[in-house]
Motif scaffolding. Sequence first.
Motif, mmCIF file in Angstrom:
data_model
loop_
_atom_site.group_PDB
_atom_site.id
_atom_site.type_symbol
_atom_site.label_atom_id
_atom_site.label_comp_id
_atom_site.label_asym_id
_atom_site.label_seq_id
_atom_site.Cartn_x
_atom_site.Cartn_y
_atom_site.Cartn_z
ATOM 1 N N GLY A 1 31.686 55.147 12.322
ATOM 2 C CA GLY A 1 32.178 55.774 13.540
ATOM 3 C C GLY A 1 31.225 56.774 14.153
ATOM 4 N N GLY A 2 29.947 56.620 13.914
ATOM 5 C CA GLY A 2 28.972 57.510 14.538
ATOM 6 C C GLY A 2 28.702 58.776 13.755
ATOM 7 N N ILE A 3 29.323 58.940 12.586
ATOM 8 C CA ILE A 3 29.062 60.122 11.768
ATOM 9 C C ILE A 3 27.722 59.933 11.071
ATOM 10 C CG2 ILE A 3 29.840 61.491 9.811
ATOM 11 C CD1 ILE A 3 32.701 60.525 10.510
ATOM 12 N N TYR A 4 26.873 60.930 11.168
ATOM 13 C CA TYR A 4 25.569 60.860 10.523
ATOM 14 C C TYR A 4 25.273 62.210 9.900
ATOM 15 C CZ TYR A 4 24.130 63.382 14.650
ATOM 16 O OH TYR A 4 24.041 64.314 15.631
ATOM 17 N N HIS A 5 24.415 62.183 8.939
ATOM 18 C CA HIS A 5 24.000 63.409 8.269
ATOM 19 C C HIS A 5 22.481 63.454 8.324
ATOM 20 C CE1 HIS A 5 28.050 64.023 6.823
ATOM 21 N NE2 HIS A 5 28.074 62.736 6.536
ATOM 22 N N GLY A 6 21.962 64.425 9.034
ATOM 23 C CA GLY A 6 20.519 64.523 9.225
ATOM 24 C C GLY A 6 19.795 65.010 7.987
ATOM 25 N N GLY A 7 18.512 64.963 8.077
ATOM 26 C CA GLY A 7 17.646 65.414 7.003
ATOM 27 C C GLY A 7 16.290 65.746 7.567
ATOM 28 N N ARG A 8 15.301 65.910 6.704
ATOM 29 C CA ARG A 8 13.938 66.174 7.138
ATOM 30 C C ARG A 8 13.012 65.162 6.484
ATOM 31 N NH1 ARG A 8 10.817 71.898 7.102
ATOM 32 N NH2 ARG A 8 12.383 72.246 8.714
ATOM 33 N N ILE A 9 12.147 64.594 7.302
ATOM 34 C CA ILE A 9 11.108 63.678 6.840
ATOM 35 C C ILE A 9 9.781 64.283 7.247
ATOM 36 C CG2 ILE A 9 10.112 61.388 7.125
ATOM 37 C CD1 ILE A 9 12.915 60.394 7.803
ATOM 38 N N ASN A 10 8.831 64.284 6.350
ATOM 39 C CA ASN A 10 7.506 64.821 6.651
ATOM 40 C C ASN A 10 6.483 63.693 6.725
ATOM 41 O OD1 ASN A 10 8.035 67.693 6.723
ATOM 42 N ND2 ASN A 10 8.444 67.518 4.554
ATOM 43 N N PHE A 11 5.667 63.742 7.765
ATOM 44 C CA PHE A 11 4.594 62.779 7.973
ATOM 45 C C PHE A 11 3.259 63.497 7.817
ATOM 46 C CE2 PHE A 11 8.148 61.226 10.498
ATOM 47 C CZ PHE A 11 8.161 59.874 10.214
ATOM 48 N N GLU A 12 2.289 62.851 7.199
ATOM 49 C CA GLU A 12 0.926 63.371 7.136
ATOM 50 C C GLU A 12 0.137 62.749 8.278
ATOM 51 O OE1 GLU A 12 -0.615 62.597 3.244
ATOM 52 O OE2 GLU A 12 0.865 63.897 2.286
ATOM 53 N N VAL A 13 -0.581 63.596 9.035
ATOM 54 C CA VAL A 13 -1.347 63.128 10.189
ATOM 55 C C VAL A 13 -2.779 63.655 10.104
ATOM 56 C CG1 VAL A 13 0.688 62.938 11.666
ATOM 57 C CG2 VAL A 13 -0.581 65.076 11.620
ATOM 58 N N ASP A 14 -3.681 63.027 10.864
ATOM 59 C CA ASP A 14 -5.087 63.420 10.850
ATOM 60 C C ASP A 14 -5.382 64.647 11.700
ATOM 61 O OD1 ASP A 14 -5.776 61.314 9.167
ATOM 62 O OD2 ASP A 14 -6.157 59.957 10.839
ATOM 63 N N ASP A 15 -4.629 64.848 12.781
ATOM 64 C CA ASP A 15 -4.895 65.954 13.703
ATOM 65 C C ASP A 15 -3.586 66.651 14.055
ATOM 66 O OD1 ASP A 15 -5.827 67.733 15.616
ATOM 67 O OD2 ASP A 15 -6.319 66.183 17.094
ATOM 68 N N VAL A 16 -3.111 67.504 13.167
ATOM 69 C CA VAL A 16 -1.816 68.150 13.379
ATOM 70 C C VAL A 16 -1.854 69.093 14.583
ATOM 71 C CG1 VAL A 16 -2.100 70.125 11.819
ATOM 72 C CG2 VAL A 16 0.175 69.144 12.182
ATOM 73 N N GLY A 17 -2.985 69.747 14.823
ATOM 74 C CA GLY A 17 -3.101 70.639 15.975
ATOM 75 C C GLY A 17 -3.006 69.884 17.291
ATOM 76 N N GLY A 18 -3.678 68.756 17.379
ATOM 77 C CA GLY A 18 -3.619 67.934 18.586
ATOM 78 C C GLY A 18 -2.230 67.371 18.820
ATOM 79 N N LEU A 19 -1.567 66.931 17.744
ATOM 80 C CA LEU A 19 -0.214 66.407 17.875
ATOM 81 C C LEU A 19 0.748 67.516 18.288
ATOM 82 C CD1 LEU A 19 1.573 63.912 17.641
ATOM 83 C CD2 LEU A 19 1.933 64.508 15.223
ATOM 84 N N TRP A 20 0.573 68.717 17.753
ATOM 85 C CA TRP A 20 1.395 69.870 18.146
ATOM 86 C C TRP A 20 1.274 70.123 19.650
ATOM 87 C CZ3 TRP A 20 5.278 72.957 17.562
ATOM 88 C CH2 TRP A 20 5.301 74.196 18.196
ATOM 89 N N GLU A 21 0.060 70.122 20.163
ATOM 90 C CA GLU A 21 -0.151 70.357 21.593
ATOM 91 C C GLU A 21 0.527 69.278 22.432
ATOM 92 O OE1 GLU A 21 -1.361 73.029 23.130
ATOM 93 O OE2 GLU A 21 -1.593 73.933 21.147
ATOM 94 N N LYS A 22 0.516 68.064 21.942
ATOM 95 C CA LYS A 22 1.123 66.947 22.670
ATOM 96 C C LYS A 22 2.655 67.027 22.666
ATOM 97 C CE LYS A 22 1.590 61.940 22.487
ATOM 98 N NZ LYS A 22 1.293 60.716 21.757
ATOM 99 N N LEU A 23 3.257 67.487 21.558
ATOM 100 C CA LEU A 23 4.709 67.405 21.392
ATOM 101 C C LEU A 23 5.476 68.693 21.633
ATOM 102 C CD1 LEU A 23 4.928 65.217 18.170
ATOM 103 C CD2 LEU A 23 5.148 64.488 20.556
ATOM 104 N N LYS A 24 4.835 69.846 21.569
ATOM 105 C CA LYS A 24 5.562 71.123 21.560
ATOM 106 C C LYS A 24 6.453 71.342 22.779
ATOM 107 C CE LYS A 24 1.844 73.902 23.501
ATOM 108 N NZ LYS A 24 0.937 75.003 23.283
ATOM 109 N N ASP A 25 6.107 70.788 23.924
ATOM 110 C CA ASP A 25 6.918 70.951 25.125
ATOM 111 C C ASP A 25 7.804 69.741 25.421
ATOM 112 O OD1 ASP A 25 5.784 73.496 25.630
ATOM 113 O OD2 ASP A 25 4.056 72.552 26.589
ATOM 114 N N LYS A 26 7.763 68.729 24.543
ATOM 115 C CA LYS A 26 8.526 67.505 24.767
ATOM 116 C C LYS A 26 9.648 67.307 23.752
ATOM 117 C CE LYS A 26 4.617 64.977 26.705
ATOM 118 N NZ LYS A 26 3.746 63.815 26.528
#
Length: 115
Positions: free
Chosen positions: A59-84
Amino acid sequence: MQMKLGHVKLGVSDLKRSLEWYTQILGFEVDSYWPKEKPNYYDFKGSGATFSIGQAEHGGIYHGGRINFEVDDVGGLWEKLKDKATVVEPIWDTPWGTRKFTIADPDGNELGFSQ
């Protein structure tokens, strides 16, 4: 017995909205979906364990969690996503020697990215 993580699936409340968010905001590419006639599950391309989203069950009930991804350029990805995306934890240097940030998807599931 040794176990190896092979698959992670997040339940989402609105599959179409989440599919657009994961593909357009994060840039994930769909690898496969099921069932073919009326998909309620999408796998994304990548390496390591399979990552997917699927319509939340019970019925649409979900329980969230946290998943961590390893990336090559975390600073660049942060700049791309922080406002989105909803920022849960801005970029920071961890005590264990990584740099990371955490955002939330439209259902509040937390996605961490580190380098």
